[in-house]
Design a protein around this motif. Sequence first.
Motif, PDB file in Angstrom:
ATOM      1  N   THR A  87      -8.429   4.063  -1.077  1.00  0.00           N
ATOM      2  CA  THR A  87      -7.436   3.737  -0.015  1.00  0.00           C
ATOM      3  C   THR A  87      -6.108   4.488  -0.368  1.00  0.00           C
ATOM      4  O   THR A  87      -5.708   5.189   0.511  1.00  0.00           O
ATOM      5  CB  THR A  87      -7.338   2.452   0.390  1.00  0.00           C
ATOM      6  OG1 THR A  87      -8.473   1.641   0.559  1.00  0.00           O
ATOM      7  CG2 THR A  87      -6.391   2.088   1.448  1.00  0.00           C
ATOM      8  N   ALA A  88      -5.629   4.207  -1.586  1.00  0.00           N
ATOM      9  CA  ALA A  88      -4.414   4.940  -1.957  1.00  0.00           C
ATOM     10  C   ALA A  88      -4.521   6.558  -2.179  1.00  0.00           C
ATOM     11  O   ALA A  88      -3.712   7.246  -1.651  1.00  0.00           O
ATOM     12  CB  ALA A  88      -3.725   4.464  -3.454  1.00  0.00           C
ATOM     13  N   GLU A  89      -5.587   6.847  -2.569  1.00  0.00           N
ATOM     14  CA  GLU A  89      -5.748   8.371  -2.625  1.00  0.00           C
ATOM     15  C   GLU A  89      -5.628   8.875  -1.138  1.00  0.00           C
ATOM     16  O   GLU A  89      -5.359  10.263  -0.857  1.00  0.00           O
ATOM     17  CB  GLU A  89      -7.233   8.607  -2.950  1.00  0.00           C
ATOM     18  CG  GLU A  89      -7.409   9.554  -4.242  1.00  0.00           C
ATOM     19  CD  GLU A  89      -8.617   9.517  -5.026  1.00  0.00           C
ATOM     20  OE1 GLU A  89      -9.575  10.454  -4.490  1.00  0.00           O
ATOM     21  OE2 GLU A  89      -8.811   9.219  -5.957  1.00  0.00           O
ATOM     22  N   THR A  90      -6.427   8.206  -0.316  1.00  0.00           N
ATOM     23  CA  THR A  90      -6.582   8.699   1.095  1.00  0.00           C
ATOM     24  C   THR A  90      -5.112   8.556   1.730  1.00  0.00           C
ATOM     25  O   THR A  90      -4.761   9.638   2.521  1.00  0.00           O
ATOM     26  CB  THR A  90      -7.594   7.761   2.148  1.00  0.00           C
ATOM     27  OG1 THR A  90      -8.751   7.741   1.700  1.00  0.00           O
ATOM     28  CG2 THR A  90      -7.485   8.314   3.632  1.00  0.00           C
ATOM     29  N   VAL A  91      -4.380   7.659   1.606  1.00  0.00           N
ATOM     30  CA  VAL A  91      -3.036   7.510   2.204  1.00  0.00           C
ATOM     31  C   VAL A  91      -2.124   8.746   1.507  1.00  0.00           C
ATOM     32  O   VAL A  91      -1.361   9.454   2.352  1.00  0.00           O
ATOM     33  CB  VAL A  91      -2.514   5.994   2.006  1.00  0.00           C
ATOM     34  CG1 VAL A  91      -0.937   6.117   2.165  1.00  0.00           C
ATOM     35  CG2 VAL A  91      -3.068   4.972   2.812  1.00  0.00           C
ATOM     36  N   ASP A  92      -2.197   8.828   0.095  1.00  0.00           N
ATOM     37  CA  ASP A  92      -1.537   9.761  -0.469  1.00  0.00           C
ATOM     38  C   ASP A  92      -1.747  11.359  -0.020  1.00  0.00           C
ATOM     39  O   ASP A  92      -0.710  11.925   0.230  1.00  0.00           O
ATOM     40  CB  ASP A  92      -1.568   9.705  -2.169  1.00  0.00           C
ATOM     41  CG  ASP A  92      -1.064   8.838  -2.781  1.00  0.00           C
ATOM     42  OD1 ASP A  92      -0.063   7.903  -2.051  1.00  0.00           O
ATOM     43  OD2 ASP A  92      -1.295   8.306  -3.847  1.00  0.00           O
ATOM     44  N   ALA A  93      -2.978  11.586   0.245  1.00  0.00           N
ATOM     45  CA  ALA A  93      -3.527  12.699   0.663  1.00  0.00           C
ATOM     46  C   ALA A  93      -2.975  13.084   2.061  1.00  0.00           C
ATOM     47  O   ALA A  93      -2.385  14.263   2.173  1.00  0.00           O
ATOM     48  CB  ALA A  93      -4.956  12.690   0.837  1.00  0.00           C
ATOM     49  N   VAL A  94      -2.948  12.039   2.950  1.00  0.00           N
ATOM     50  CA  VAL A  94      -2.398  12.256   4.289  1.00  0.00           C
ATOM     51  C   VAL A  94      -0.933  12.365   4.049  1.00  0.00           C
ATOM     52  O   VAL A  94      -0.259  13.394   5.034  1.00  0.00           O
ATOM     53  CB  VAL A  94      -2.777  11.055   5.224  1.00  0.00           C
ATOM     54  CG1 VAL A  94      -1.977  11.016   6.505  1.00  0.00           C
ATOM     55  CG2 VAL A  94      -4.085  11.332   5.299  1.00  0.00           C
ATOM     56  N   ALA A  95      -0.194  11.808   3.183  1.00  0.00           N
ATOM     57  CA  ALA A  95       1.314  11.764   3.269  1.00  0.00           C
ATOM     58  C   ALA A  95       1.801  13.354   2.795  1.00  0.00           C
ATOM     59  O   ALA A  95       2.687  14.076   3.151  1.00  0.00           O
ATOM     60  CB  ALA A  95       1.862  10.734   2.293  1.00  0.00           C
ATOM     61  N   ARG A  96       0.869  13.554   1.759  1.00  0.00           N
ATOM     62  CA  ARG A  96       1.171  15.027   1.148  1.00  0.00           C
ATOM     63  C   ARG A  96       0.905  16.163   2.090  1.00  0.00           C
ATOM     64  O   ARG A  96       1.506  17.170   2.473  1.00  0.00           O
ATOM     65  CB  ARG A  96       0.069  15.116  -0.201  1.00  0.00           C
ATOM     66  CG  ARG A  96       0.813  14.654  -1.237  1.00  0.00           C
ATOM     67  CD  ARG A  96      -0.024  15.233  -2.471  1.00  0.00           C
ATOM     68  NE  ARG A  96      -1.463  14.900  -2.355  1.00  0.00           N
ATOM     69  CZ  ARG A  96      -2.144  14.117  -2.744  1.00  0.00           C
ATOM     70  NH1 ARG A  96      -1.529  12.850  -3.348  1.00  0.00           N
ATOM     71  NH2 ARG A  96      -3.505  14.199  -2.698  1.00  0.00           N
TER      72      ARG A  96
END
Length: 183
Positions: free
Chosen positions: A22-31
């Motif tokens: 989940t953190a990976e997905t959220v970070d990818a979208v934020a980046r």
Amino acid sequence: MKNRFMASKPQLAEFDQTVAATAETVDAVAREMDSKWGVNRLLRSCPDAGLRERMERQLQKFNAAIWESDDAATVRAHGTGVVKGWQALERAAVAAGMEPLTAGREIETTMDDGSVLVIVPSVERYVRRPGDDRAMIVIAADAVAQLLRQQSETVKAVMREFPGAAIESVRPIDWSKGDDIPF
């Protein structure tokens, strides 16, 4: 995390995998949003104050879920909320007539002090967008090239020793203390 320590190892592993994914997905979208729109620009320039406040609350809920929750479904739900929030911010920006950074026109990244480094083709032609109150360092691409030329021997030596390597970051070493020993 009242019950997390009482969970079995397989439950902990599943929880940790869910949080990481989940953190990976959220970070990818934020980046992706930072790359497309500028570092923190979508949130800080949102024309809808209510939407901005809801997104800020959602980000707080997500961070709290990651650090304090013992329920993978809660982490996943708040992560999904953050992703939907970024999408809503983007829709609001487009509806308000904001434009994303044009590929190749500007490159942004965050500096250690929290300010934003903006690399532009020409400083003389750079125009700061109205309402953009971020702390910024704006530098022309030719000035970046000049800085790299000054460090070219180091860069060339790294590339010779590690063909195909990509330099992702450079950290200065305080030689009075030495460098960190990784063991």
